[in-house]
Scaffold this motif. Structure first.
Motif: not given
Length: 229
Positions: A144-145, A148-149, A151-152, A160, A164, A167
């Motif tokens: 998950v992290t 998200f890292s 994507v951000f 964001l 990132a 994350c």
């Protein structure tokens, strides 16, 4: 006064903008870059060592398997990527730095997943199953992290970008905790584990030797039969 406050607010993003990349650029200038390279190189060596010990332990307990071999390969590829990240700083060799990160993070994620699968395959007691549950939770958190890292990271928002970075730090800490769970298995490692690893590495040679020795009596018997004729 109001105009002064408004002008100051307009300058806040420009003032704080260098901080958004502070986490990724903390190892670009000496002497910080020297310590960053040293830590990444030592980390790569530890990943190789832990992966090899885990590989030998699984062979000792369950024998050779494809999942175990893939786990060893993923760990060693992750170590290679981590070496690139540490020795090619982002300000001086951005392409190589990002290639190393693109190799290290996914293969690290793959290593965690494969080791979780092996934990459940080797589980015999309740403690082993609880270890598998713990590693599954850590693997899910790492996935998950990491997502998200990524994507951000590609976003242009100041907030964001910081998310990132957070994350990414959570992912790294999660991976370190996962490696720490190997203490449950490594406490039972002995010299026999390394002997099993050496036997596994020499298995093809021994097989060839056995096949050659088994074919030798056949050749002698065939020559003797020809001599008798």
């Amino acid at each position: 006064m109001l105009l002064h406050v408004m002008s100051f607010k307009g300058q806040v993003p420009s003032i704080l903008q260098p901080l958004s990349s502070l986490c990724s650029k903390c190892g670009t200038l000496p002497p910080e870059s020297c310590f960053f390279s040293l830590i990444c190189s030592l980390g790569s060596f530890m990943v190789i060592l832990v992966g090899l010990l885990r590989y030998a332990h699984v062979i000792e307990c369950c024998g050779p398997s494809l999942v175990n071999t893939l786990g060893l390969a993923a760990g060693w590829i992750c170590a290679a990527g981590l070496t690139m990240v540490g020795n090619f700083q982002v300000d001086h060799a951005k392409v190589l730095h990002y290639i190393g990160a693109g190799v290290a993070f996914p293969t690290s994620m793959l290593f965690l997943f494969l080791q979780s699968v092996l934990t459940y395959r080797m589980a015999k007691t309740r403690r082993h199953y609880w270890t598998g549950h713990l590693r599954s939770v850590l693997t899910a958190l790492a996935f998950v992290t990491l997502v998200f890292s990524g994507v951000f990271f590609i976003q242009e928002s100041f907030v964001l970008q910081h998310v990132a970075a957070l994350c990414e730090w959570v992912f790294i800490i999660d991976v370190l905790v996962f490696y720490g769970t190997f203490t449950f298995e490594f406490g039972a490692i002995s010299t026999e584990t390394f002997l099993v690893l050496l036997k596994a590495s020499r298995a093809p040679k021994s097989y060839k030797a056995d096949s050659s020795t088994s074919s030798t009596p056949h050749i002698h018997s065939h020559s003797e039969s020809l001599a008798m004729i």
